[in-house]
Enzyme design. Structure first.
Site, PDB file in Angstrom:
ATOM      1  N   ASP A 165      -6.138  31.074 -61.596  1.00 17.53           N
ATOM      2  CA  ASP A 165      -5.010  31.898 -62.058  1.00 17.53           C
ATOM      3  C   ASP A 165      -4.921  31.869 -63.581  1.00 17.53           C
ATOM      4  O   ASP A 165      -4.145  32.618 -64.166  1.00 17.53           O
ATOM      5  CB  ASP A 165      -3.696  31.336 -61.502  1.00 17.53           C
ATOM      6  CG  ASP A 165      -3.540  31.593 -60.018  1.00 17.53           C
ATOM      7  OD1 ASP A 165      -3.893  32.697 -59.554  1.00 17.53           O
ATOM      8  OD2 ASP A 165      -3.070  30.669 -59.311  1.00 17.53           O
ATOM      9  N   GLU A 170     -11.646  38.230 -58.818  1.00 21.06           N
ATOM     10  CA  GLU A 170     -11.467  38.186 -57.372  1.00 21.06           C
ATOM     11  C   GLU A 170     -10.262  39.047 -57.051  1.00 21.06           C
ATOM     12  O   GLU A 170      -9.292  39.052 -57.812  1.00 21.06           O
ATOM     13  CB  GLU A 170     -11.216  36.732 -56.932  1.00 21.06           C
ATOM     14  CG  GLU A 170     -11.092  36.513 -55.437  1.00 21.06           C
ATOM     15  CD  GLU A 170      -9.696  36.571 -54.856  1.00 21.06           C
ATOM     16  OE1 GLU A 170      -9.559  36.444 -53.640  1.00 21.06           O
ATOM     17  OE2 GLU A 170      -8.724  36.772 -55.630  1.00 21.06           O
ATOM     18  N   HIS A 188      -2.267  41.449 -51.638  1.00 20.94           N
ATOM     19  CA  HIS A 188      -2.516  40.172 -50.970  1.00 20.94           C
ATOM     20  C   HIS A 188      -1.712  40.036 -49.687  1.00 20.94           C
ATOM     21  O   HIS A 188      -2.252  39.687 -48.639  1.00 20.94           O
ATOM     22  CB  HIS A 188      -2.170  39.020 -51.923  1.00 20.94           C
ATOM     23  CG  HIS A 188      -2.363  37.669 -51.308  1.00 20.94           C
ATOM     24  ND1 HIS A 188      -1.396  37.058 -50.535  1.00 20.94           N
ATOM     25  CD2 HIS A 188      -3.413  36.813 -51.336  1.00 20.94           C
ATOM     26  CE1 HIS A 188      -1.845  35.882 -50.114  1.00 20.94           C
ATOM     27  NE2 HIS A 188      -3.067  35.711 -50.595  1.00 20.94           N
ATOM     28  N   GLU A 191     -12.374  40.112 -51.677  1.00 23.91           N
ATOM     29  CA  GLU A 191     -11.940  39.452 -50.442  1.00 23.91           C
ATOM     30  C   GLU A 191     -11.428  40.495 -49.458  1.00 23.91           C
ATOM     31  O   GLU A 191     -10.502  41.249 -49.759  1.00 23.91           O
ATOM     32  CB  GLU A 191     -10.852  38.402 -50.707  1.00 23.91           C
ATOM     33  CG  GLU A 191     -10.485  37.709 -49.397  1.00 23.91           C
ATOM     34  CD  GLU A 191      -9.338  36.726 -49.469  1.00 23.91           C
ATOM     35  OE1 GLU A 191      -8.980  36.264 -50.568  1.00 23.91           O
ATOM     36  OE2 GLU A 191      -8.798  36.418 -48.380  1.00 23.91           O
ATOM     37  N   LYS A 234      -9.200  41.341 -46.694  1.00 16.74           N
ATOM     38  CA  LYS A 234      -7.933  40.706 -46.296  1.00 16.74           C
ATOM     39  C   LYS A 234      -7.281  41.569 -45.213  1.00 16.74           C
ATOM     40  O   LYS A 234      -6.384  42.373 -45.506  1.00 16.74           O
ATOM     41  CB  LYS A 234      -7.056  40.646 -47.547  1.00 16.74           C
ATOM     42  CG  LYS A 234      -5.897  39.700 -47.519  1.00 16.74           C
ATOM     43  CD  LYS A 234      -6.356  38.284 -47.632  1.00 16.74           C
ATOM     44  CE  LYS A 234      -5.487  37.418 -48.474  1.00 16.74           C
ATOM     45  NZ  LYS A 234      -6.015  36.042 -48.558  1.00 16.74           N
ATOM     46  N   ASP A 263      -8.003  41.180 -53.481  1.00 15.07           N
ATOM     47  CA  ASP A 263      -7.792  41.271 -52.033  1.00 15.07           C
ATOM     48  C   ASP A 263      -7.722  42.730 -51.600  1.00 15.07           C
ATOM     49  O   ASP A 263      -6.981  43.519 -52.205  1.00 15.07           O
ATOM     50  CB  ASP A 263      -6.470  40.590 -51.667  1.00 15.07           C
ATOM     51  CG  ASP A 263      -6.414  39.162 -52.187  1.00 15.07           C
ATOM     52  OD1 ASP A 263      -7.213  38.348 -51.714  1.00 15.07           O
ATOM     53  OD2 ASP A 263      -5.580  38.881 -53.083  1.00 15.07           O
ATOM     54  N   HIS A 265      -8.339  35.030 -60.512  1.00 13.63           N
ATOM     55  CA  HIS A 265      -7.794  35.144 -59.157  1.00 13.63           C
ATOM     56  C   HIS A 265      -6.857  36.352 -59.050  1.00 13.63           C
ATOM     57  O   HIS A 265      -5.973  36.515 -59.899  1.00 13.63           O
ATOM     58  CB  HIS A 265      -7.016  33.854 -58.854  1.00 13.63           C
ATOM     59  CG  HIS A 265      -6.498  33.726 -57.471  1.00 13.63           C
ATOM     60  ND1 HIS A 265      -5.253  33.215 -57.206  1.00 13.63           N
ATOM     61  CD2 HIS A 265      -7.046  34.019 -56.269  1.00 13.63           C
ATOM     62  CE1 HIS A 265      -5.061  33.187 -55.890  1.00 13.63           C
ATOM     63  NE2 HIS A 265      -6.134  33.667 -55.301  1.00 13.63           N
ATOM     64  N   ARG A 266      -7.042  37.148 -58.021  1.00  9.75           N
ATOM     65  CA  ARG A 266      -6.207  38.343 -57.778  1.00  9.75           C
ATOM     66  C   ARG A 266      -6.151  39.209 -59.048  1.00  9.75           C
ATOM     67  O   ARG A 266      -5.079  39.632 -59.493  1.00  9.75           O
ATOM     68  CB  ARG A 266      -4.811  37.961 -57.307  1.00  9.75           C
ATOM     69  CG  ARG A 266      -4.816  37.079 -56.059  1.00  9.75           C
ATOM     70  CD  ARG A 266      -3.421  36.756 -55.566  1.00  9.75           C
ATOM     71  NE  ARG A 266      -3.452  35.679 -54.566  1.00  9.75           N
ATOM     72  CZ  ARG A 266      -2.400  35.077 -54.063  1.00  9.75           C
ATOM     73  NH1 ARG A 266      -1.193  35.443 -54.442  1.00  9.75           N
ATOM     74  NH2 ARG A 266      -2.519  34.119 -53.175  1.00  9.75           N
TER      75      ARG A 266
END
Ligand code: G3P
Ligand code: CA
Length: 243
Positions: free
Chosen positions: A235, A38, A53, A113, A115, A40, A12-13
């Protein structure tokens, strides 16, 4: 349904909590544990797609103000690493170009993503989709685009139809099926906290892929994979094993 073509665990991120989010350092850490990331993508005031983000700079940098009102030159001056740990001091907000090149070199699958800052859904999707289309042209693994913004997904579908798309939702809405169909989305990305086994079955049986975020508990991740979930965004890529 065709088999899920990507990694089963996405960091994540970029690096989850192991490194500052949405940075090249995060990408490097993620690549030790996961084969998918992943991140943003938002536009700077200069119109450049960058990884961040929040719409504002305060939480993850030593700057302040809105990303959409900050030039590339100013963004490059900011420290996007120290907030996580002193050893990441000097880490920068990367551009999508820089990150794409690293993902390609490292062979990482990508969930990009879109954003958008408030009111910038169309322009953010236009730039992100066209950039991703060019950056990953001819690549073995094309990025999976996702967004909470249906406007963004519509624009991406129009400008880069070859890039697969996932609709991001919180709790799965009753009309998820109609929305995914209208958007030409191949996947539903749902909040792991509220997902039930019945909902998971419903999405998979209807022929969509199911991605869930953000699951950090290894036991629950195993259960989600048992339910048939295709991919988990976490995460903790060092703890959540591919099921
Ligand atoms: O794409 C899944 C997840 O990243 C969506 O939530 O707020 O972490 O971008 P957020
Ligand atoms: Ca995200």
């Amino acid at each position: 349904m065709t088999p899920w073509p990507y990694a089963r665990v996405f960091a994540h991120r970029c690096g989850g909590v192991l490194a500052p989010e949405n940075t090249l350092a995060g990408l490097e850490v993620a690549s030790r544990y996961a084969t998918g990331v992943e991140f943003d993508v938002m536009l700077s005031a200069s119109g450049t797609p960058v990884l961040i983000h929040d719409e504002t700079l305060e939480r993850t940098t030593n700057g302040s103000g809105r990303v959409a009102q900050t030039s590339d030159a100013r963004l490059r001056e900011l420290d996007a690493g120290s907030w996580r740990d002193a050893r990441f001091a000097g880490e920068r907000i990367p551009t999508l170009d820089e990150v794409a090149r690293q993902c390609l070199v490292r062979g990482l699958d990508v969930n990009l993503e879109i954003k958008p800052s408030d009111g910038q859904d169309e322009v953010t999707a236009r730039v992100a989709a066209l950039s991703a289309s060019a950056l990953w042209r001819g690549a073995a693994s094309l990025p999976l685009l996702s967004s909470f913004s249906e406007t963004a997904l519509r624009v991406a579908a129009e400008l880069a139809p070859e890039l697969p798309r996932g609709l991001l939702v919180g709790a799965i809405p009753l009309d998820w099926h109609e929305r995914c169909r209208a958007l030409g989305a191949v996947a539903l990305h749902a909040d792991a906290r509220t997902l039930t086994r019945e909902q998971a079955r419903g999405v998979l049986d209807a022929g969509w892929w199911l991605v869930v975020y953000t699951e950090n508990d290894p036991a629950r991740a195993r259960m989600l994979f048992d339910w048939g979930v295709n991919c988990i965004i976490t995460d903790h890529p060092e703890l959540v094993a591919e099921g």
